[in-house]
Design a protein around this motif. Structure first.
Motif, PDB file in Angstrom:
ATOM      1  N   PRO A   7       0.825  -1.213   0.000  1.00 25.72           N
ATOM      2  CA  PRO A   7       0.000   0.000   0.000  1.00 25.72           C
ATOM      3  C   PRO A   7       0.855   1.256   0.000  1.00 25.72           C
ATOM      4  N   ILE A   8       0.341   2.307  -0.612  1.00 27.44           N
ATOM      5  CA  ILE A   8       1.045   3.577  -0.668  1.00 27.44           C
ATOM      6  C   ILE A   8       0.098   4.700  -0.244  1.00 27.44           C
ATOM      7  N   SER A   9       0.711   5.841   0.083  1.00 23.94           N
ATOM      8  CA  SER A   9      -0.025   7.051   0.415  1.00 23.94           C
ATOM      9  C   SER A   9       0.419   8.157  -0.535  1.00 23.94           C
ATOM     10  N   ARG A  48      12.054   5.245  15.750  1.00 24.31           N
ATOM     11  CA  ARG A  48      11.558   6.616  15.843  1.00 24.31           C
ATOM     12  C   ARG A  48      10.858   7.077  14.563  1.00 24.31           C
ATOM     13  N   ILE A  49      11.077   6.418  13.450  1.00 25.50           N
ATOM     14  CA  ILE A  49      10.628   6.927  12.152  1.00 25.50           C
ATOM     15  C   ILE A  49       9.114   6.736  12.023  1.00 25.50           C
ATOM     16  N   CYS A  50       8.408   7.849  11.890  1.00 29.32           N
ATOM     17  CA  CYS A  50       6.939   7.799  11.830  1.00 29.32           C
ATOM     18  C   CYS A  50       6.393   8.099  10.442  1.00 29.32           C
ATOM     19  N   ALA A  51       7.235   8.569   9.518  1.00 32.51           N
ATOM     20  CA  ALA A  51       6.780   8.833   8.151  1.00 32.51           C
ATOM     21  C   ALA A  51       7.970   8.751   7.215  1.00 32.51           C
ATOM     22  N   PHE A  80      10.597   1.109  10.471  1.00 36.34           N
ATOM     23  CA  PHE A  80       9.433   1.775   9.906  1.00 36.34           C
ATOM     24  C   PHE A  80       8.544   0.747   9.225  1.00 36.34           C
ATOM     25  N   ASP A  81       7.264   0.747   9.595  1.00 37.99           N
ATOM     26  CA  ASP A  81       6.339  -0.251   9.059  1.00 37.99           C
ATOM     27  C   ASP A  81       5.127   0.387   8.382  1.00 37.99           C
ATOM     28  N   GLY A  82       5.228   1.684   8.061  1.00 40.14           N
ATOM     29  CA  GLY A  82       4.112   2.372   7.428  1.00 40.14           C
ATOM     30  C   GLY A  82       4.228   2.403   5.914  1.00 40.14           C
TER      31      GLY A  82
END
Length: 278
Positions: free
Chosen positions: A6-8, A202-205, A244-246
């Motif tokens: 998935p992408i944003s 720490r990486i949120c985006a 990072f898992d987003g």
């Protein structure tokens, strides 16, 4: 990147032709899983309505912009910035954003005190952090490329972002804090691999676009992934190894090219390039 990942897409990528509501509908129609939002679009639409439309479309909000801009030295202007950040925190909580993309701010007009501006930004972040924690919102510290240090961000490196994170999380309390890795801002950094590893957990985006070899604008000439010089897949591997898992979020400021195109064409190309160049 795996074809089914998935992408944003950040709404700025189609901002000249689509409103926020049109972007929500368009991204969902093309099978995009997430959206990055901007306060101006959310406020124009109405926060409650925007939250409902995004939720009904099945989109995740991978980031909400823009937080920070906390370098003002004049008291009234500084107070206004603090108050706006508190409003952005409320918006992010209501729309369910994964984080607030938070930039430091540049040098106020007529000022040359770079270290003073950095100190004011860090103090401002410390002031708004309790509100973010209370709202269950993450302030994602985003370093920006040094070329826009004066105008937009006195936080120019991932190393400094890690330093600020650690200063704000004194005592080990990282609640309400994160780091945003934007390949356009950090790709050039010789310390990139080390500092991504230091940002583990720490990486949120994770923002993607490309640096055109012959770029013509300091801010508004980003390229589509695969059209420039950044090793985006290599950086993606590093941020994922750091926990990072987003979704990767496509964020393209492009006054001379992509903003002029049909947004449906842009989204189709974004999806293809995320399969082949991310």
């Amino acid at each position: 990147m795996p074809a089914d990942r998935p992408i944003s897409i950040n709404q700025v990528t189609t901002r000249e032709r689509w409103t926020l509501e049109q972007a929500v509908d368009g991204y969902a129609r093309h099978g995009v899983a997430g959206i990055g939002t901007w306060s101006e679009g959310v406020r124009e639409m109405g926060v409650a309505r925007a939250a409902r439309r995004i939720r009904d479309a099945g989109l995740a909000v991978t980031g909400h912009l823009v937080g920070g801009l906390l370098t003002e030295s004049e008291p009234a202007a500084r107070r206004a910035r603090i108050d706006d950040n508190l409003r952005v925190i409320e918006e992010a909580a209501e729309i369910g954003a994964r984080c607030i993309v938070t930039i430091a701010g540049g040098l106020p007009a007529g000022e040359r005190d770079l270290e003073g501006a950095r100190a004011r930004a860090l103090d401002g972040l410390a002031e708004i952090l309790p509100a973010a924690r209370a709202a269950g919102v993450t302030l994602g510290l985003e370093p920006l490329h040094p070329m826009i240090c004066a105008a937009r961000s006195v936080l120019p490196t991932l190393e400094m972002a890690n330093d600020w994170y650690e200063a704000l999380a004194a005592g080990g309390d990282g609640r309400g804090l994160g780091i945003v890795v934007d390949v356009y801002a950090v790709w050039w950094d010789p310390a990139l691999a080390r500092e991504i590893d230091r940002a583990r957990g720490r990486i949120c985006a994770f923002h993607v676009s490309d640096w055109l070899a012959e770029t013509v604008d300091l801010r508004l000439d980003r390229g589509m992934m695969g059209d420039g010089v950044i090793d985006i897949p290599g950086i993606r591997v590093m941020v994922e190894a750091a926990g990072f898992d987003g979704m990767p979020e496509v964020e393209i400021f492009s006054a001379r090219d992509w903003w002029r195109r049909d947004p449906d064409e842009v989204v189709r190309i974004v999806r293809e390039r995320c399969r082949t160049a991310v």
